[in-house]
Design a protein around this motif. Structure first.
Motif, PDB file in Angstrom:
ATOM      1  N   ASP A 152       0.855  -1.193   0.000  1.00 56.48           N
ATOM      2  CA  ASP A 152       0.000   0.000   0.000  1.00 56.48           C
ATOM      3  C   ASP A 152       0.887   1.237   0.000  1.00 56.48           C
ATOM      4  OD1 ASP A 152       0.317   1.051   2.931  1.00 56.48           O
ATOM      5  OD2 ASP A 152      -0.042  -1.111   3.117  1.00 56.48           O
ATOM      6  N   GLU A 153       0.279   2.353  -0.383  1.00 52.36           N
ATOM      7  CA  GLU A 153       1.005   3.605  -0.564  1.00 52.36           C
ATOM      8  C   GLU A 153       1.795   4.008   0.700  1.00 52.36           C
ATOM      9  OE1 GLU A 153       1.266   4.931  -3.375  1.00 52.36           O
ATOM     10  OE2 GLU A 153       2.216   6.848  -2.872  1.00 52.36           O
ATOM     11  N   ALA A 154       1.120   3.902   1.831  1.00 56.87           N
ATOM     12  CA  ALA A 154       1.741   4.369   3.081  1.00 56.87           C
ATOM     13  C   ALA A 154       2.993   3.548   3.415  1.00 56.87           C
ATOM     14  CB  ALA A 154       0.736   4.291   4.228  1.00 56.87           C
ATOM     15  N   SER A 155       2.892   2.220   3.328  1.00 52.58           N
ATOM     16  CA  SER A 155       4.081   1.422   3.685  1.00 52.58           C
ATOM     17  C   SER A 155       5.155   1.549   2.617  1.00 52.58           C
ATOM     18  CB  SER A 155       3.714  -0.042   3.972  1.00 52.58           C
ATOM     19  OG  SER A 155       2.917  -0.562   2.964  1.00 52.58           O
ATOM     20  N   ALA A 156       4.742   1.726   1.352  1.00 55.40           N
ATOM     21  CA  ALA A 156       5.731   1.907   0.281  1.00 55.40           C
ATOM     22  C   ALA A 156       6.584   3.157   0.555  1.00 55.40           C
ATOM     23  CB  ALA A 156       5.036   2.022  -1.076  1.00 55.40           C
ATOM     24  N   GLU A 157       5.910   4.249   0.870  1.00 58.07           N
ATOM     25  CA  GLU A 157       6.624   5.504   1.137  1.00 58.07           C
ATOM     26  C   GLU A 157       7.477   5.390   2.394  1.00 58.07           C
ATOM     27  OE1 GLU A 157       6.977   7.877  -0.975  1.00 58.07           O
ATOM     28  OE2 GLU A 157       5.598   6.782  -2.298  1.00 58.07           O
ATOM     29  N   ALA A 158       6.914   4.747   3.404  1.00 61.10           N
ATOM     30  CA  ALA A 158       7.665   4.576   4.659  1.00 61.10           C
ATOM     31  C   ALA A 158       8.945   3.776   4.402  1.00 61.10           C
ATOM     32  CB  ALA A 158       6.795   3.880   5.703  1.00 61.10           C
ATOM     33  N   GLY A 159       8.842   2.755   3.555  1.00 60.39           N
ATOM     34  CA  GLY A 159      10.019   1.927   3.240  1.00 60.39           C
ATOM     35  C   GLY A 159      11.139   2.753   2.644  1.00 60.39           C
ATOM     36  N   ILE A 160      10.799   3.614   1.689  1.00 63.25           N
ATOM     37  CA  ILE A 160      11.816   4.462   1.046  1.00 63.25           C
ATOM     38  C   ILE A 160      12.394   5.457   2.058  1.00 63.25           C
ATOM     39  CG2 ILE A 160      12.208   6.214  -0.758  1.00 63.25           C
ATOM     40  CD1 ILE A 160      11.460   3.796  -2.258  1.00 63.25           C
ATOM     41  N   ARG A 161      11.497   6.074   2.809  1.00 62.04           N
ATOM     42  CA  ARG A 161      11.916   7.093   3.780  1.00 62.04           C
ATOM     43  C   ARG A 161      12.834   6.480   4.842  1.00 62.04           C
ATOM     44  NH1 ARG A 161       6.871   8.727   4.635  1.00 62.04           N
ATOM     45  NH2 ARG A 161       6.721   7.608   6.614  1.00 62.04           N
ATOM     46  N   ASN A 162      12.398   5.339   5.385  1.00 66.43           N
ATOM     47  CA  ASN A 162      13.193   4.677   6.426  1.00 66.43           C
ATOM     48  C   ASN A 162      14.556   4.247   5.898  1.00 66.43           C
ATOM     49  OD1 ASN A 162      11.313   4.870   8.532  1.00 66.43           O
ATOM     50  ND2 ASN A 162      10.181   3.097   7.777  1.00 66.43           N
ATOM     51  N   THR A 163      14.550   3.741   4.662  1.00 62.87           N
ATOM     52  CA  THR A 163      15.812   3.286   4.074  1.00 62.87           C
ATOM     53  C   THR A 163      16.777   4.451   3.898  1.00 62.87           C
ATOM     54  OG1 THR A 163      14.795   1.393   2.991  1.00 62.87           O
ATOM     55  CG2 THR A 163      16.838   2.231   2.023  1.00 62.87           C
ATOM     56  N   ARG A 164      16.268   5.565   3.405  1.00 65.66           N
ATOM     57  CA  ARG A 164      17.128   6.752   3.240  1.00 65.66           C
ATOM     58  C   ARG A 164      17.726   7.182   4.575  1.00 65.66           C
ATOM     59  NH1 ARG A 164      17.156   9.656  -1.303  1.00 65.66           N
ATOM     60  NH2 ARG A 164      15.492   9.360  -2.836  1.00 65.66           N
ATOM     61  N   ARG A 165      16.886   7.280   5.568  1.00 64.41           N
ATOM     62  CA  ARG A 165      17.340   7.705   6.900  1.00 64.41           C
ATOM     63  C   ARG A 165      18.348   6.725   7.468  1.00 64.41           C
ATOM     64  NH1 ARG A 165      15.199   7.086  11.292  1.00 64.41           N
ATOM     65  NH2 ARG A 165      13.328   6.029  10.560  1.00 64.41           N
ATOM     66  N   PHE A 166      17.993   5.444   7.319  1.00 66.89           N
ATOM     67  CA  PHE A 166      18.852   4.393   7.869  1.00 66.89           C
ATOM     68  C   PHE A 166      20.229   4.413   7.209  1.00 66.89           C
ATOM     69  CE2 PHE A 166      19.990  -0.274   7.990  1.00 66.89           C
ATOM     70  CZ  PHE A 166      20.364  -0.261   9.320  1.00 66.89           C
ATOM     71  N   ALA A 167      20.243   4.560   5.885  1.00 66.19           N
ATOM     72  CA  ALA A 167      21.525   4.581   5.160  1.00 66.19           C
ATOM     73  C   ALA A 167      22.366   5.779   5.595  1.00 66.19           C
ATOM     74  CB  ALA A 167      21.271   4.602   3.656  1.00 66.19           C
ATOM     75  N   ALA A 168      21.704   6.932   5.729  1.00 69.53           N
ATOM     76  CA  ALA A 168      22.441   8.146   6.115  1.00 69.53           C
ATOM     77  C   ALA A 168      23.041   7.986   7.511  1.00 69.53           C
ATOM     78  CB  ALA A 168      21.509   9.360   6.071  1.00 69.53           C
ATOM     79  N   ALA A 169      22.319   7.319   8.393  1.00 74.19           N
ATOM     80  CA  ALA A 169      22.787   7.215   9.776  1.00 74.19           C
ATOM     81  C   ALA A 169      23.795   6.079   9.980  1.00 74.19           C
ATOM     82  CB  ALA A 169      21.588   7.003  10.703  1.00 74.19           C
ATOM     83  N   TRP A 170      23.662   4.979   9.223  1.00 72.03           N
ATOM     84  CA  TRP A 170      24.393   3.774   9.601  1.00 72.03           C
ATOM     85  C   TRP A 170      25.362   3.213   8.570  1.00 72.03           C
ATOM     86  CZ3 TRP A 170      24.943   1.950  14.389  1.00 72.03           C
ATOM     87  CH2 TRP A 170      24.032   2.388  15.356  1.00 72.03           C
ATOM     88  N   HIS A 171      25.306   3.666   7.306  1.00 73.84           N
ATOM     89  CA  HIS A 171      26.224   3.088   6.327  1.00 73.84           C
ATOM     90  C   HIS A 171      27.669   3.413   6.721  1.00 73.84           C
ATOM     91  CE1 HIS A 171      27.619   1.272   2.734  1.00 73.84           C
ATOM     92  NE2 HIS A 171      28.064   2.390   2.191  1.00 73.84           N
TER      93      HIS A 171
END
Ligand SMILES: N[C@@H](CCSC[C@H]1O[C@@H](n2cnc3c(=O)[nH]cnc32)[C@H](O)[C@@H]1O)C(=O)O
Ligand SMILES: [Zn+2]
Length: 433
Positions: A152-171
Motif C-alpha cells: 500500500d502507498e503508506a508502507s511503500a513511502e515509509a520503506g523508502i523514507r526509512n531506508t534513506r534515513r537508515f543509510a544516512a545514519a548507519w552506512h
C-alpha cells in the motif's frame, strides 16, 4: 594495537591451509602476517600475546541471509509452509514488535552467531536503527537492510523514507563494520513500479540490494500468471539487476533464470535449512555454481530454521545436494566451506579477499578446539570442519582484530541481561495474536 596469536593449524581459505603450528600477527583491525611455525621476533613487540596451541584458526563464517530479531519468534509457526507461516503466524506477531524488541532480539541473534563462529551477518528487518545499534555493540560485522514492502502507498513511502534515513545514519558506521543495503522484501510484496523505484534508489545511494526471490513453486506460478515471467525475469525487467543484487533462496529457478543470474552478476544466498523446514524445496546450487553464480550460505531467520548455526548450513549444503543428485561429488566440502567464507563475502558485497585469512585482510578469525572428538584423528582438517565439527567446538572469535569471545566466553555482550529482556519482551507480545 599489535596482537600475536599462535595456533595449532590454520585454514586460510578453501584452497590453502597450514597443517601445523602457525602464528598470526594482527595489527589493529587487520592481519599483518600469517605463517607456519613460531614468530621469530621478540614477543615484547606485542600488546597482547594469545597462545592457543590446540586451536585451528579459520576465516569467520559469513551468514549471507537472515532476519536477526526473528530469534524472538523462534518456535512460532513450526511445520507449516511459507505462505501460512508468513501471513498467519509471523506477520501478525511482527505487527506488535517494538524497537526495543528488535534491539534485544538482534542481540540474542548476535550472541548465538558469535558462539557458533559467525563474524559477519546479513539482516533484513524493521526498526533497523535498533538492530544496527545491537550489531554495533556486539562487535560483529553486519550487512543490514530495512525491509521494504510496497503493498500500500503508506508502507511503500515509509520503506523508502526509512531506508534513506537508515543509510544516512548507519552506512559504514561502527568503524566501517556496518554496511547498509536496500531490502525490497520480495516481488509478491513489492509491485513492479516499486521495485523500479528501489532500483533507482540503489543507483542514487550507491548501495546494493537484497531481496527474496523464487522461494516457492507457488511464487513462480503466481509470477508467471501475473507478469508472464518468472520472478528472476520479472526482477530483471523491473531494472533490479542493473545494480548489485543478493537474491535469497532461488529455489525454483530454471536454466534460463540461472543464465540471467550469472550474466547479471546476481549473488545468491542459499538457505538449505529454512528451505527444507518451510518445505520450499532444494535450490539447484550445483547447477548455479557450475554456471559461475556466486553462492553464499545463510540461516534465514530463527523462526524458519530454528537456529543461526552456520556449521549446520555448511554441512547441509555439502550433503543435501549429494542426496538430491545421487552424486557424492556434488558440492564437496571445499565448496561448502567457500560458500560460508570467501564466496559468502563476495555474496554480501564485502571487498575481494574478505572471508580468507591473509595479510592485508580483516582479522575476522574463528578458533576451533582441535582436542574435540570431531578433530580426532587429525586427517583433512577442512573435511572435519564441514562434516564433523559444530558450534560447540568454537572457542574464540575475533572481528576486526577485536576479541568477541575468548575461551567460550562472549566478551562484548551481557548474555544474562539478554536472556532476561527477551523473556520479558516475548511475554508482552506473543500471548494472543
Ligand atoms: N514486514 C516488514 C518488512 C519486511 S522485513 C523482512 C520480512 O521478511 C520476512 N521473512 C523472513 N523469512 C522469510 C522468507 O524466507 N521468505 C519471505 N519472507 C521472510 C520476515 O518475517 C519479515 O517480515 C514491514 O511491515 O515493513
Ligand atoms: Zn528471509
Amino acid at each position: 594495537m599489535r596482537t600475536l596469536l599462535t595456533v595449532g593449524a590454520v585454514i586460510q581459505s578453501s584452497e590453502s591451509w597450514i597443517d601445523g603450528p602457525a602464528h598470526i600477527v594482527i595489527e589493529d583491525d587487520r592481519i599483518a602476517a600469517l605463517a607456519a611455525g613460531p614468530y621469530a621476533g621478540p614477543q615484547s613487540e606485542f600488546d597482547l600475546v594469545i597462545r592457543r596451541p590446540h586451536a585451528l584458526a579459520l576465516p569467520g563464517l559469513i551468514n549471507a541471509h537472515g532476519h536477526a530479531a526473528m530469534t524472538l519468534l523462534r518456535g512460532v509457526g513450526d511445520d507449516v509452509p511459507l505462505f501460512t507461516w508468513l501471513h498467519e503466524r509471523i506477520f501478525p506477531l511482527e505487527a506488535k514488535l517494538t524497537g526495543e524488541a528488535v534491539y534485544w532480539g538482534t542481540l540474542l541473534a548476535c550472541w548465538e552467531m558469535i558462539r557458533s563462529g559467525t563474524t559477519c551477518f546479513t539482516d533484513m528487518y524493521m526498526m533497523m536503527d535498533h538492530a544496527a545499534q545491537a550489531a554495533a555493540e556486539s562487535g560483529l560485522r553486519a550487512v543490514l537492510s530495512w525491509g521494504m514492502v510496497g503493498l500500500d502507498e503508506a508502507s511503500a513511502e515509509a520503506g523508502i523514507r526509512n531506508t534513506r534515513r537508515f543509510a544516512a545514519a548507519w552506512h559504514k558506521a561502527a568503524d566501517g563494520r556496518i554496511t547498509v543495503t536496500l531490502g525490497p522484501h520480495a516481488p509478491y510484496t513489492c509491485p513492479p513500479a516499486y521495485l523500479t523505484r528501489v532500483a533507482e534508489l540503489s543507483a542514487e545511494l550507491g548501495l546494493p540490494i537484497q531481496i527474496h526471490l523464487a522461494e516457492t513453486r507457488q511464487e513462480v506460478a503466481d509470477s508467471l500468471a501475473r507478469y508472464g515471467a518468472s520472478p528472476i525475469v520479472h526482477a530483471d525487467r523491473c531494472g533490479l539487476f542493473a545494480h548489485p543484487v543478493l537474491a535469497a533462496h532461488c529455489v525454483h529457478v530454471d536454466d534460463d533464470d540461472i543464465a540471467i543470474l550469472q550474466h547479471r552478476g546476481v549473488r545468491v544466498a542459499h538457505n538449505p535449512q529454512s528451505n527444507l523446514k518451510l518445505a520450499s524445496g532444494v535450490a539447484p546450487v550445483a547447477r548455479m555454481r557450475a554456471a559461475g553464480v556466486t553462492v553464499g550460505l545463510g540461516t534465514d531467520g530463527a523462526a524458519s530454521n530454528n537456529n543461526l548455526d552456520m556449521f549446520e548450513e555448511m554441512r547441509l549444503a555439502a550433503t543435501l545436494h549429494k542426496g538430491v543428485h545421487e552424486d557424492a561429488a556434488a558440492i564437496p566440502a571445499r565448496e561448502a566451506f567457500a560458500m560460508a567464507t570467501e564466496l559468502g563475502a563476495r555474496a554480501v558485497f564485502l571487498p575481494e579477499g574478505h572471508g580468507t585469512l591473509a595479510p592485508g585482510q580483516p582479522a575476522d578469525i574463528v578458533l576451533l578446539d582441535m582436542t574435540s572428538p570431531h578433530f580426532i584423528p587429525p586427517r583433512d582438517l577442512l573435511s572435519h570442519v564441514v562434516y564433523a565439527a559444530g558450534a560447540d567446538d568454537v572457542t574464540d572469535v575475533f572481528v576486526a582484530g577485536r576479541m568477541l569471545m575468548a575461551k567460550g566466553e562472549v566478551l562484548t555482550l551481557d548474555t544474562e541481561r539478554i536472556r532476561y529482556e527477551v523473556r520479558r519482551l516475548v511475554s508482552l507480545f506473543s500471548g494472543s495474536s
